[in-house]
Scaffold this active site. Structure first.
Site, PDB file in Angstrom:
ATOM      1  N   ALA A  14       3.434  36.301 -77.439  1.00 50.58           N
ATOM      2  CA  ALA A  14       2.594  36.684 -78.124  1.00 50.58           C
ATOM      3  C   ALA A  14       1.345  36.755 -77.510  1.00 50.58           C
ATOM      4  CB  ALA A  14       2.375  35.481 -79.188  1.00 50.58           C
ATOM      5  N   ASP A  64       7.717  29.850 -71.064  1.00 50.89           N
ATOM      6  CA  ASP A  64       8.433  30.720 -70.324  1.00 50.89           C
ATOM      7  C   ASP A  64       9.781  30.583 -70.963  1.00 50.89           C
ATOM      8  OD1 ASP A  64       9.960  32.202 -68.548  1.00 50.89           O
ATOM      9  OD2 ASP A  64       8.531  31.480 -66.645  1.00 50.89           O
ATOM     10  N   VAL A  65      10.142  31.796 -71.441  1.00 54.51           N
ATOM     11  CA  VAL A  65      11.650  31.765 -72.174  1.00 54.51           C
ATOM     12  C   VAL A  65      12.716  31.824 -71.277  1.00 54.51           C
ATOM     13  CG1 VAL A  65      10.708  33.076 -74.366  1.00 54.51           C
ATOM     14  CG2 VAL A  65      11.574  34.397 -72.342  1.00 54.51           C
ATOM     15  N   ASN A  91      10.540  38.859 -78.746  1.00 58.34           N
ATOM     16  CA  ASN A  91       9.832  40.153 -78.213  1.00 58.34           C
ATOM     17  C   ASN A  91       9.456  39.858 -77.005  1.00 58.34           C
ATOM     18  OD1 ASN A  91       7.275  42.181 -78.459  1.00 58.34           O
ATOM     19  ND2 ASN A  91       6.426  40.175 -77.947  1.00 58.34           N
ATOM     20  N   TYR A 157      16.853  47.856 -66.365  1.00 57.29           N
ATOM     21  CA  TYR A 157      15.922  47.686 -67.743  1.00 57.29           C
ATOM     22  C   TYR A 157      16.855  48.193 -68.875  1.00 57.29           C
ATOM     23  CZ  TYR A 157      12.354  47.992 -71.477  1.00 57.29           C
ATOM     24  OH  TYR A 157      11.636  47.678 -72.586  1.00 57.29           O
ATOM     25  N   LYS A 161      18.061  46.271 -72.249  1.00 57.20           N
ATOM     26  CA  LYS A 161      18.171  46.599 -73.681  1.00 57.20           C
ATOM     27  C   LYS A 161      19.492  47.185 -74.403  1.00 57.20           C
ATOM     28  CE  LYS A 161      13.831  45.333 -73.916  1.00 57.20           C
ATOM     29  NZ  LYS A 161      13.163  44.439 -74.914  1.00 57.20           N
ATOM     30  N   PRO A 187      11.394  50.275 -80.081  1.00 58.56           N
ATOM     31  CA  PRO A 187      10.308  51.379 -79.937  1.00 58.56           C
ATOM     32  C   PRO A 187      10.694  52.171 -78.580  1.00 58.56           C
ATOM     33  CG  PRO A 187       9.480  49.044 -79.708  1.00 58.56           C
ATOM     34  CD  PRO A 187      10.947  49.136 -79.534  1.00 58.56           C
ATOM     35  N   THR A 192       0.834  49.333 -74.049  1.00 61.67           N
ATOM     36  CA  THR A 192       0.473  48.156 -74.003  1.00 61.67           C
ATOM     37  C   THR A 192       0.398  47.785 -72.614  1.00 61.67           C
ATOM     38  OG1 THR A 192       2.760  47.532 -73.868  1.00 61.67           O
ATOM     39  CG2 THR A 192       1.959  47.566 -75.736  1.00 61.67           C
ATOM     40  N   PHE A 194       2.801  46.654 -70.757  1.00 57.79           N
ATOM     41  CA  PHE A 194       3.976  47.032 -70.401  1.00 57.79           C
ATOM     42  C   PHE A 194       4.279  47.805 -69.077  1.00 57.79           C
ATOM     43  CE2 PHE A 194       7.879  50.020 -70.560  1.00 57.79           C
ATOM     44  CZ  PHE A 194       8.861  48.806 -70.789  1.00 57.79           C
TER      45      PHE A 194
HETATM   46  N1  LIG Z   1       5.285  49.061 -74.396  1.00 53.14           N
HETATM   47  C1  LIG Z   1       6.795  49.887 -74.478  1.00 53.14           C
HETATM   48  O1  LIG Z   1       6.591  51.076 -74.349  1.00 53.14           O
HETATM   49  C2  LIG Z   1       7.621  49.129 -75.075  1.00 53.14           C
HETATM   50  C3  LIG Z   1       8.994  50.004 -75.385  1.00 53.14           C
HETATM   51  C4  LIG Z   1       9.977  49.378 -76.053  1.00 53.14           C
HETATM   52  C5  LIG Z   1      10.417  48.181 -75.941  1.00 53.14           C
HETATM   53  N2  LIG Z   1       9.146  47.329 -75.410  1.00 53.14           N
HETATM   54  C6  LIG Z   1       9.683  45.912 -75.470  1.00 53.14           C
HETATM   55  O2  LIG Z   1       8.532  45.217 -76.345  1.00 53.14           O
HETATM   56  C7  LIG Z   1       8.637  43.861 -76.046  1.00 53.14           C
HETATM   57  C8  LIG Z   1       6.771  43.520 -75.775  1.00 53.14           C
HETATM   58  O3  LIG Z   1       6.395  44.481 -74.884  1.00 53.14           O
HETATM   59  P1  LIG Z   1       4.934  45.021 -74.871  1.00 53.14           P
HETATM   60  O4  LIG Z   1       4.951  46.261 -74.715  1.00 53.14           O
HETATM   61  O5  LIG Z   1       4.081  44.275 -75.988  1.00 53.14           O
HETATM   62  O6  LIG Z   1       4.372  44.473 -73.341  1.00 53.14           O
HETATM   63  P2  LIG Z   1       2.973  43.408 -72.873  1.00 53.14           P
HETATM   64  O7  LIG Z   1       1.952  43.903 -73.446  1.00 53.14           O
HETATM   65  O8  LIG Z   1       3.322  43.376 -71.300  1.00 53.14           O
HETATM   66  O9  LIG Z   1       3.703  42.263 -73.312  1.00 53.14           O
HETATM   67  C9  LIG Z   1       4.948  41.236 -73.200  1.00 53.14           C
HETATM   68  C10 LIG Z   1       4.625  39.914 -73.496  1.00 53.14           C
HETATM   69  O10 LIG Z   1       5.929  39.371 -73.391  1.00 53.14           O
HETATM   70  C11 LIG Z   1       5.514  37.975 -72.577  1.00 53.14           C
HETATM   71  N3  LIG Z   1       6.378  37.657 -71.956  1.00 53.14           N
HETATM   72  C12 LIG Z   1       6.880  38.263 -70.581  1.00 53.14           C
HETATM   73  N4  LIG Z   1       7.717  37.325 -69.812  1.00 53.14           N
HETATM   74  C13 LIG Z   1       7.647  36.248 -70.554  1.00 53.14           C
HETATM   75  C14 LIG Z   1       8.502  35.111 -70.168  1.00 53.14           C
HETATM   76  N5  LIG Z   1       8.994  34.788 -69.140  1.00 53.14           N
HETATM   77  N6  LIG Z   1       8.073  34.157 -71.150  1.00 53.14           N
HETATM   78  C15 LIG Z   1       7.523  34.277 -72.130  1.00 53.14           C
HETATM   79  N7  LIG Z   1       6.722  35.332 -72.551  1.00 53.14           N
HETATM   80  C16 LIG Z   1       7.027  36.388 -71.640  1.00 53.14           C
HETATM   81  C17 LIG Z   1       4.181  38.380 -72.013  1.00 53.14           C
HETATM   82  O11 LIG Z   1       3.350  37.289 -72.096  1.00 53.14           O
HETATM   83  P3  LIG Z   1       3.051  36.342 -70.811  1.00 53.14           P
HETATM   84  O12 LIG Z   1       2.788  37.147 -69.571  1.00 53.14           O
HETATM   85  O13 LIG Z   1       1.691  35.475 -71.029  1.00 53.14           O
HETATM   86  O14 LIG Z   1       4.211  35.159 -70.592  1.00 53.14           O
HETATM   87  C18 LIG Z   1       3.489  39.236 -73.042  1.00 53.14           C
HETATM   88  O15 LIG Z   1       2.884  38.487 -74.200  1.00 53.14           O
HETATM   89  C19 LIG Z   1       9.148  43.836 -74.728  1.00 53.14           C
HETATM   90  O16 LIG Z   1      10.537  43.219 -75.013  1.00 53.14           O
HETATM   91  C20 LIG Z   1       9.497  45.210 -74.107  1.00 53.14           C
HETATM   92  O17 LIG Z   1      10.687  45.368 -73.515  1.00 53.14           O
HETATM   93  C21 LIG Z   1       8.162  47.807 -75.097  1.00 53.14           C
END
Ligand SMILES: NC(=O)c1ccc[n+]([C@@H]2O[C@H](COP(=O)([O-])OP(=O)(O)OC[C@H]3O[C@@H](n4cnc5c(N)ncnc54)[C@H](OP(=O)(O)O)[C@@H]3O)[C@@H](O)[C@H]2O)c1
Length: 258
Positions: A14, A64-65, A91, A157, A161, A187, A192, A194
């Site tokens: 989050a 940390d998940v 998420n 990756y 997924k 998505p 982000t 990401f």
């Molecule tokens: N952006 C895209 O293009 C895209 C497309 C398809 C799917 N997704 C998916 O959407 C989801 C969210 O990604 P986002 O795009 O929002 O990227 P983001 O801005 O990098 O956010 C990722 C979030 O996951 C948390 N996280 C990562 N590793 C973690 C861990 N070990 N334990 C707990 N929290 C963890 C991070 O928080 P901390 O670092 O603070 O732990 C951060 O809040 C992911 O599952 C990603 O694969 C993203």
């Protein structure tokens, strides 16, 4: 109709991107929140913003998940406080690196498999039994278009997924006989942190990913997730794929030429 008001929604990851956008969206809709991520200060700032802005409760925990014991501890605290979530948004996730499989870094593979698959399992294993016991709940997994079609160098990756999609299907089967729903929101390109995470902090390279077309915003995805969560209990979206219009499939994107 707002079916989210007063519900308790647990969001993993989050602290940024889609997870933070969902926290803001659900708070605006009147839900109380449980927010997990590793970056405590980010969560603290968000928690204050949501409580002040919307008068909802935001319970924060640095989790940390990948750390099963920490997930179980945080869950036990919720259960002891009679705060079993109505909705679990799985998420937290990441891509780490972009390389051919024979040139890839196994540490990147561990990071992705441990977070996207095992992390999601750790959290689900901890929370879902309480939903089953109450015969109430909704699990929403964040997959990706990368779980529908592979792309060059996406290998591990993609595998995680694809795995999330299999888990969404499997979890739906496992909760048969209960009213619990399991959904996946998948998505395409969302701007982000990401890509910055994927490229290990290389902001310039990350920016290039979204150049020449209009990607989704985290708020666009939060809107779709809010739709899925807000449906009546007899309606379950098993898989919702959301892409920017310019993204025709996983790696064909209409980009303006310079
Ligand atoms: N952006 C895209 O293009 C895209 C497309 C398809 C799917 N997704 C998916 O959407 C989801 C969210 O990604 P986002 O795009 O929002 O990227 P983001 O801005 O990098 O956010 C990722 C979030 O996951 C948390 N996280 C990562 N590793 C973690 C861990 N070990 N334990 C707990 N929290 C963890 C991070 O928080 P901390 O670092 O603070 O732990 C951060 O809040 C992911 O599952 C990603 O694969 C993203």
């Amino acid at each position: 109709m707002n079916r989210v008001r007063g519900k308790l929604i647990l969001i993993t990851g989050a602290s940024s991107g889609i997870g933070a956008a969902c926290a803001r969206r659900f708070a605006a809709d009147g839900a109380n929140l449980v927010l997990w991520a590793r970056r405590r200060e980010r969560l603290a700032e968000l928690g204050v913003e949501l409580e002040r802005g919307h008068g909802v409760a935001a319970r924060l925990a640095q989790v940390d998940v990948r750390d099963r014991a920490a997930v179980n501890r945080a869950t036990a605290e919720l259960v002891a406080a009679a705060e079993v979530p109505d909705v679990l948004l799985n998420n937290a996730g990441l891509a780490s690196g972009l390389a051919k499989i024979h040139e890839g870094d196994p540490d990147d593979w561990d990071r992705m498999i441990d977070t996207n698959l095992k992390g999601l399992l750790n959290v689900t294993r901890a929370i879902l039994p309480h939903m089953v016991a109450r015969r109430r709940g909704h699990v929403v997994n964040i997959g990706s278009t990368a779980g529908h079609m592979t792309y060059p160098m996406g290998n591990v990756y993609n595998a995680t997924k694809f795995g999330v999609r299999a888990l969404t299907e499997g979890m739906n089967l496992d909760v048969a006989g209960t009213p619990i729903r399991v959904s996946s929101v998948d998505p395409g390109y969302v701007e982000t942190e990401f890509s910055e995470v994927r490229f290990h902090g290389d902001k310039e390279r990350a920016r290039g990913v979204y150049q020449g077309f209009r990607p989704l915003t985290a708020d666009d995805v939060a809107d779709a997730i809010a739709y899925v969560v807000n449906l009546p209990e007899h309606v379950n979206i098993v898989d919702l794929v959301i892409v920017p219009t310019a993204q025709r499939n996983v790696y064909v994107v209409d980009r303006e030429q310079d």
